[in-house]
Structures are given as structure tokens and as C-alpha cells.
Design an enzyme around this catalytic site. Sequence first.
Site, mmCIF file in Angstrom:
data_model
loop_
_atom_site.group_PDB
_atom_site.id
_atom_site.type_symbol
_atom_site.label_atom_id
_atom_site.label_comp_id
_atom_site.label_asym_id
_atom_site.label_seq_id
_atom_site.Cartn_x
_atom_site.Cartn_y
_atom_site.Cartn_z
ATOM 1 N N PRO A 176 0.829 -1.217 0.000
ATOM 2 C CA PRO A 176 0.000 0.000 0.000
ATOM 3 C C PRO A 176 0.853 1.252 0.000
ATOM 4 C CG PRO A 176 -0.038 -1.066 2.157
ATOM 5 C CD PRO A 176 0.670 -2.002 1.234
ATOM 6 N N ALA A 208 -3.585 2.994 2.378
ATOM 7 C CA ALA A 208 -4.277 3.197 3.646
ATOM 8 C C ALA A 208 -5.560 3.987 3.426
ATOM 9 C CB ALA A 208 -3.371 3.927 4.634
ATOM 10 N N GLN A 226 -6.093 -1.815 2.352
ATOM 11 C CA GLN A 226 -5.584 -1.592 3.697
ATOM 12 C C GLN A 226 -6.513 -0.608 4.414
ATOM 13 O OE1 GLN A 226 -2.100 0.953 4.749
ATOM 14 N NE2 GLN A 226 -1.124 -0.983 5.345
ATOM 15 N N TYR A 230 0.468 4.475 13.566
ATOM 16 C CA TYR A 230 -0.944 4.822 13.499
ATOM 17 C C TYR A 230 -1.704 4.123 14.628
ATOM 18 C CZ TYR A 230 0.679 6.762 9.127
ATOM 19 O OH TYR A 230 1.381 7.484 8.185
ATOM 20 N N ARG A 259 7.753 1.672 -3.334
ATOM 21 C CA ARG A 259 8.292 2.737 -4.194
ATOM 22 C C ARG A 259 8.944 2.183 -5.454
ATOM 23 N NH1 ARG A 259 10.737 6.696 0.604
ATOM 24 N NH2 ARG A 259 8.964 6.351 1.979
#
Length: 373
Positions: free
Chosen positions: A27, A61, A105, A187, A327
Site C-alpha cells: 500500500p 491506507a 488496507q 498509526y 516505491r
Amino acid sequence: MSQLFTSYTLPSPRGGLVLPNRIVVAPMCQYQAVDGEATDWHLMHWGNLLNSGAGLFTIEATGVLPEGRITPACLGLWDDRTEAAFTDKLHRARKLAPHTAVCIQLAHAGRKASSKLPWQGGQLLAREDGGWEPVGPSALPQLPQEPPPTELTLEGMERVKAAFVQAAIRSARMGVNAIELHGAHGYLVHEFLSPIANQRTDAYGGSLENRMRFPLELFSAMRAAFDGVLGVRISASDWVEGAWDVTQSAVFAQQLKALGCDFIHVSSGGVSPQQKIALGANYQVPFARDIRAASGMATTAVGLITDPQQAEDILQAGDADLIALARAFLYNPRWGWHAAAALGGQVEGNPVYWRCLPREAQAVFGKVAVGTR
């Protein structure tokens, strides 16, 4: 035969999800949503990565509540409006690519919510600039100079739990194949696990058992609502002495497996500016290896894995079952094709692209043929 290009089956209550290879698109936040709604950027981005050759594509996310977004431009899935936009873009993107399993996600940013966009500095966004008041397990700020978040009450925790459940139900309605609960990178779920962010004095703070309580309750509620593949992404280490570490992560993974968790995605860090991360190729792979050994769960390794042979070697060593890249796929959206060419594997390609392969990579799409007159 290359292990990266062997199939793998993720278990679930409804039956196994067969992936044609071990490559996962991790993600990646795009910060292109409008009021939580997916946009044409997502249509383009998802369509591109669904044509990447990966066995599993994971959508970024996605906030289960407006205040659970990292930034005002993050994706959301909390009402009929956001579900409709998501469904439209996802279904259109999937029509433009070979069949590819899709994971979403689901996330709540906790005390790291209400941030500016990364290219605007990524710092806490003031209310007068469109921000909001973040929440967390304790009234402890992410950065010392920030105002503290609001400590979640028990009622607030139930609201968060209900939002995750509803988002899981909406995800199933949209036709996703798997859900990943975001329990990493500082998070909300990670905040409950880490003693750095969680200093509650009730049943949800203090001991390891107490700090795991809300994340496990949350996962259990999602498991009851969703019978597809359900996994968790964790930060295996805070990279801070005396904080959350791989030993505690292994215990957490064992508890998740007992509740019906189907896979564990092993990342690290994000909860403290004091972290001292030993960056380097494969730097998180030992965490994945240890957690896989402790839990016996399908395990995904991620983090500075960029080369096909590097990914193959991790699998050959038995350190993980799946390899996730993020990435690297932004830089090279056809990474799966190039890996297949390097390792002698095959991926499914849209017939529109059959003519593009260079001579040395003619076998990447298998036995295909094109003609003209």
C-alpha cells in the site's frame, strides 16, 4: 524454477485465494482523494499497477472515519458516498487489466492524523487550515512540540471498532479479495501496542496483554464481519530501546493467528521521532523471518527490496512467503515483468501489450501471438 514465480494460496474462511506469484504491491498513500473519495488519479494509478505483473495489489491506507485519515487528501471508506466513488474507480480499473487479486488496507491514523501533505512538510495541520483534533490511546503527542491528542474513551474505541467493521463490509461489497488491517507505522493500532504511545491505566494499557487487547478485539470484530482473506500489517520494532520489539510482535502474531488471521505483513518503525533505524537492503527481513517462525502464518517481507534476485533469495532462504514492494513499483510500474524476464518466470499480460516485449524477454507472457495483414 524461480520461487518468486510459483503460486501461493492465502487461506480464509471462504476458501483459499490463489496468487499466481509471490509479488505484492504494498500500500502506498497517494494523497489524491477529495473528501475521502477516490478520483481519476486512483483510476489511473490502480489500472497501472493492476498491469504490473504482481500477484496481489494492495490499495493504500484507507481511513475508516474522516478523523482517521492521515491528511485531508487521503482515501476514505466510511459512508455510501465514499463507497460509491471507490467502487466506480476500482471496477473501471479492473476492467483494464488482467485478473489480479486486490487487497485494501483499512486504517485509522490516530495521533498522526490531521497532517499536511508530505510535499507541504507533513506536519500537524492546524484546525484553522482545515485540520482536526487527532485521537490516540493516551494524550501523548507524536512530536514534543505538538498539542496532545484526545485520549480515546471506551465509547470512542467502540466507535472506531464499529467503523472498521463497516468498512470491512463495504470492502466485501466492492469485491476486494483481501483486507489488511493497518497496525504499523505509528498509526492508531500500533499506538495501542507501543508503550511509547499507550500509557493508559485501564485494561487497555500497561502490560503486553493489555496493550494488545484493543487491537485483538478490533481484529476479532473484523474477522466476524468478513470471511475473505484478512491480515495485519505490523511494525515489528519501534527501533527504540525498551519499546515495542520483535519479541512482543511474535506474541501478537500468535494471538492474531488464534483469532483467524490469514497473513502478517512485517514492517517497522513510525511511532517515535527517537527511532534509530538501521537502514539497508533487507533491513526488515530478519523481523519477517522471526515472526514467520514464531507464528507459522503466511508472512510478507517488505522494505528496501528492489532487485528480483534479492526477492528470490529471501524466499529461497525461507525468510518469508511473499515479497512486497512499494516505491520500486512507482519508479517501475512493470517491475513484475522485468522480474519475470530476469528469473525466467511468466506473468499474464494484457493482449494490448503483447507486442512490446524485447527479444530477450519474449517468454514473459508465455506463448502468445499477434498477427496483421
